[in-house]
Design a protein around this motif. Structure first.
Motif, PDB file in Angstrom:
ATOM      1  N   THR A 181       7.185   2.607   6.855  1.00  0.00           N
ATOM      2  CA  THR A 181       7.455   1.065   6.947  1.00  0.00           C
ATOM      3  C   THR A 181       8.920   0.866   7.523  1.00  0.00           C
ATOM      4  O   THR A 181       9.638   1.888   7.714  1.00  0.00           O
ATOM      5  CB  THR A 181       7.133   0.452   5.459  1.00  0.00           C
ATOM      6  N   ALA A 182       9.209  -0.311   7.340  1.00  0.00           N
ATOM      7  CA  ALA A 182      10.605  -0.781   7.894  1.00  0.00           C
ATOM      8  C   ALA A 182      11.806  -0.254   6.915  1.00  0.00           C
ATOM      9  O   ALA A 182      12.900   0.035   7.281  1.00  0.00           O
ATOM     10  CB  ALA A 182      10.853  -2.036   8.102  1.00  0.00           C
ATOM     11  N   GLN A 183      11.243   0.203   5.783  1.00  0.00           N
ATOM     12  CA  GLN A 183      12.287   0.459   4.626  1.00  0.00           C
ATOM     13  C   GLN A 183      12.171   2.145   4.368  1.00  0.00           C
ATOM     14  O   GLN A 183      13.103   2.664   3.478  1.00  0.00           O
ATOM     15  CB  GLN A 183      11.970  -0.203   3.358  1.00  0.00           C
ATOM     16  N   GLY A 184      11.011   2.625   4.835  1.00  0.00           N
ATOM     17  CA  GLY A 184      11.012   4.178   4.335  1.00  0.00           C
ATOM     18  C   GLY A 184       9.861   4.520   4.642  1.00  0.00           C
ATOM     19  O   GLY A 184       9.063   4.022   5.606  1.00  0.00           O
ATOM     20  N   GLN A 185       9.388   5.822   4.125  1.00  0.00           N
ATOM     21  CA  GLN A 185       7.988   6.395   4.196  1.00  0.00           C
ATOM     22  C   GLN A 185       7.208   6.945   3.031  1.00  0.00           C
ATOM     23  O   GLN A 185       8.176   7.212   2.040  1.00  0.00           O
ATOM     24  CB  GLN A 185       8.184   7.533   5.080  1.00  0.00           C
ATOM     25  N   VAL A 186       6.101   6.679   2.836  1.00  0.00           N
ATOM     26  CA  VAL A 186       5.162   7.093   1.906  1.00  0.00           C
ATOM     27  C   VAL A 186       4.466   8.710   2.248  1.00  0.00           C
ATOM     28  O   VAL A 186       3.614   8.306   3.225  1.00  0.00           O
ATOM     29  CB  VAL A 186       4.334   6.164   1.151  1.00  0.00           C
ATOM     30  N   GLN A 187       4.512   9.705   1.625  1.00  0.00           N
ATOM     31  CA  GLN A 187       3.823  10.828   1.860  1.00  0.00           C
ATOM     32  C   GLN A 187       2.770  11.099   1.259  1.00  0.00           C
ATOM     33  O   GLN A 187       2.929  11.204  -0.141  1.00  0.00           O
ATOM     34  CB  GLN A 187       4.721  12.073   2.392  1.00  0.00           C
ATOM     35  N   ALA A 188       1.445  11.258   1.549  1.00  0.00           N
ATOM     36  CA  ALA A 188       0.309  11.720   0.644  1.00  0.00           C
ATOM     37  C   ALA A 188       0.580  13.008  -0.097  1.00  0.00           C
ATOM     38  O   ALA A 188       0.861  13.967   0.592  1.00  0.00           O
ATOM     39  CB  ALA A 188      -1.034  11.392   1.314  1.00  0.00           C
ATOM     40  N   LEU A 189       0.457  12.989  -1.199  1.00  0.00           N
ATOM     41  CA  LEU A 189       0.090  14.194  -1.991  1.00  0.00           C
ATOM     42  C   LEU A 189      -1.307  14.417  -2.545  1.00  0.00           C
ATOM     43  O   LEU A 189      -1.635  15.356  -3.467  1.00  0.00           O
ATOM     44  CB  LEU A 189       1.270  14.369  -3.267  1.00  0.00           C
ATOM     45  N   GLY A 190      -1.982  13.417  -2.272  1.00  0.00           N
ATOM     46  CA  GLY A 190      -3.368  13.266  -2.803  1.00  0.00           C
ATOM     47  C   GLY A 190      -4.175  12.714  -2.075  1.00  0.00           C
ATOM     48  O   GLY A 190      -4.211  12.748  -0.797  1.00  0.00           O
ATOM     49  N   THR A 191      -4.979  11.710  -2.407  1.00  0.00           N
ATOM     50  CA  THR A 191      -5.813  11.173  -1.374  1.00  0.00           C
ATOM     51  C   THR A 191      -6.045   9.738  -1.054  1.00  0.00           C
ATOM     52  O   THR A 191      -6.077   9.131  -0.145  1.00  0.00           O
ATOM     53  CB  THR A 191      -7.669  11.478  -1.985  1.00  0.00           C
ATOM     54  N   ARG A 192      -5.715   8.646  -2.368  1.00  0.00           N
ATOM     55  CA  ARG A 192      -5.754   7.374  -1.810  1.00  0.00           C
ATOM     56  C   ARG A 192      -4.508   6.695  -2.295  1.00  0.00           C
ATOM     57  O   ARG A 192      -4.202   6.941  -3.654  1.00  0.00           O
ATOM     58  CB  ARG A 192      -7.010   6.950  -2.570  1.00  0.00           C
ATOM     59  N   PHE A 193      -4.038   5.774  -1.484  1.00  0.00           N
ATOM     60  CA  PHE A 193      -2.892   4.903  -1.784  1.00  0.00           C
ATOM     61  C   PHE A 193      -2.879   3.876  -0.889  1.00  0.00           C
ATOM     62  O   PHE A 193      -3.420   3.765   0.062  1.00  0.00           O
ATOM     63  CB  PHE A 193      -1.498   5.819  -1.617  1.00  0.00           C
ATOM     64  N   MET A 194      -2.088   2.669  -1.202  1.00  0.00           N
ATOM     65  CA  MET A 194      -1.869   1.565  -0.703  1.00  0.00           C
ATOM     66  C   MET A 194      -0.540   1.249  -0.342  1.00  0.00           C
ATOM     67  O   MET A 194       0.503   1.591  -1.174  1.00  0.00           O
ATOM     68  CB  MET A 194      -2.435   0.302  -1.471  1.00  0.00           C
ATOM     69  N   VAL A 195      -0.059   0.724   0.705  1.00  0.00           N
ATOM     70  CA  VAL A 195       1.271   0.298   1.212  1.00  0.00           C
ATOM     71  C   VAL A 195       1.158  -1.049   1.866  1.00  0.00           C
ATOM     72  O   VAL A 195       0.448  -1.190   2.620  1.00  0.00           O
ATOM     73  CB  VAL A 195       1.805   1.243   2.440  1.00  0.00           C
ATOM     74  N   ARG A 196       2.139  -1.924   1.486  1.00  0.00           N
ATOM     75  CA  ARG A 196       2.251  -3.305   2.081  1.00  0.00           C
ATOM     76  C   ARG A 196       3.764  -3.555   2.583  1.00  0.00           C
ATOM     77  O   ARG A 196       4.838  -3.054   2.163  1.00  0.00           O
ATOM     78  CB  ARG A 196       1.878  -4.370   0.994  1.00  0.00           C
ATOM     79  N   GLN A 197       3.604  -4.082   3.808  1.00  0.00           N
ATOM     80  CA  GLN A 197       5.117  -4.172   4.509  1.00  0.00           C
ATOM     81  C   GLN A 197       5.256  -5.874   4.041  1.00  0.00           C
ATOM     82  O   GLN A 197       4.711  -6.676   4.656  1.00  0.00           O
ATOM     83  CB  GLN A 197       4.840  -4.114   5.994  1.00  0.00           C
ATOM     84  N   GLY A 198       6.282  -5.959   3.448  1.00  0.00           N
ATOM     85  CA  GLY A 198       6.850  -7.379   3.297  1.00  0.00           C
ATOM     86  C   GLY A 198       7.951  -7.882   4.231  1.00  0.00           C
ATOM     87  O   GLY A 198       8.454  -7.068   5.318  1.00  0.00           O
TER      88      GLY A 198
END
Length: 325
Positions: A181-198
């Motif tokens: 995103t514009a603020q950082g990054q989220v790396q999967a260590l598993g299978t399911r997650f959600m990310v929102r860009q505000g």
């Protein structure tokens, strides 16, 4: 829910707002305006009502008139008009958007977000979409979302430009899966997650296993199943479970437990072609319930029957939510 028929005092308040915010009012006119406010308590009440609901969009009014001379008066006439036949409603709505500083491009953007037109994948207003990526991962986009997908031999990277996504990650030990995103990054260590860009921050929540969050400023946090955080480049804030961090939108609904009405309006905006404006007082009203995302007029109409709010539609392009007087 009603379609606005503007009373004379509200008509005068709108007229004053347009005159004062246009940047063309002289000192003597401002004195006349002050006298008008003091003349009758109803004048002050109407002014506060109009200014409170329309304050944010009116901030762009002067630049609108500079770009397109004459649009100010056209917008005024549309705003003051009574309910019109259906054939005129689209024109009235268009002029209202000119008043709000949007114009023709804004009307198009409310249907299909212009910022996402060059993205690899994007969704229109009211549209959700699930994409199977080349590695077998499933990427689901909420309404008005846009992403770019960059897969290489060493990494799987999804850039979230706007909106919200959930990803079910396919296993690949050689290539980490990252959502940026514009603020950082989220790396999967598993299978399911959600990310929102505000607008000024991002939000990540985990539905299964865990993820590693790295902000642009160098902060790190591991997020486990059931947890959610909002983050900027320099700050990470754990979030209690709310409608913002849930994935009910995947099923076309939003569930709120004692949350402000503003939270519901934010969830409805990506599904509403017209603009939704809520006053600060109405935004604070507490809400409980499960609401469908696909029928905003019906949802707001039901709320107006059970909450101390009123909902007024100015044609198909603008809906105002305020507390009852």
């Amino acid at each position: 829910m009603s379609t606005a028929k503007v009373d004379p005092i509200t008509r005068a308040a709108i007229d004053w707002m347009l005159r004062l915010e246009s940047g063309q009012a002289c000192p003597s006119e401002r004195q006349v305006f002050k006298a008008w406010l003091a003349e009758n308590p109803a004048h002050l009440a109407a002014w506060q009502r109009v200014a409170g609901v329309l304050q944010a969009p009116m901030a762009d009014l002067q630049s609108v008139e500079r770009r397109s001379p004459g649009q100010l008066q056209a917008a005024r006439r549309a705003l003051l008009a009574s309910a019109s036949p259906s054939g005129k409603k689209a024109l009235q709505g268009g002029l209202l958007l000119l008043l709000l500083g949007l114009g023709a491009a804004g009307m198009v953007d409310r249907v299909t977000p212009l910022a996402g037109l060059t993205a690899d994948y994007q969704t229109a207003t009211g549209e959700r979409k699930t994409i199977e990526l080349a590695d077998g991962s499933l990427l689901t986009l909420n309404a008005r979302s846009a992403v770019d997908v960059e897969f290489s031999s060493g990494q799987r990277r999804v850039r979230l430009r706007a909106g919200e996504l959930q990803v079910d990650v396919a296993a690949d030990a050689r290539r980490p899966f990252v959502v940026a995103t514009a603020q950082g990054q989220v790396q999967a260590l598993g299978t399911r997650f959600m990310v929102r860009q505000g607008t000024d921050e991002s939000l990540a929540s985990v539905q299964q296993h865990s993820v590693q969050l790295d902000t642009l400023g160098g902060l790190q946090r591991r997020i486990e199943t059931g947890q959610a955080v909002s983050f900027t480049a320099t700050q990470i804030d754990p979030q209690t479970p709310t409608s913002r961090s849930q994935t009910d939108w995947l099923a076309g609904r939003v569930e709120l437990h004692d949350e402000p009405l503003s939270a519901l309006i934010e969830a409805l905006r990506p599904y509403q072609t017209g603009m939704l404006r809520i006053s600060p007082e109405a935004a604070r009203v507490r809400v409980f319930g499960v609401f469908p995302l696909g029928n905003t007029p019906q949802t707001l109409s039901a709320l107006a029957q059970t909450l101390p709010i009123k909902v007024t539609r100015y044609g198909p392009w603008l809906t105002l939510i305020d507390v009852r007087g």
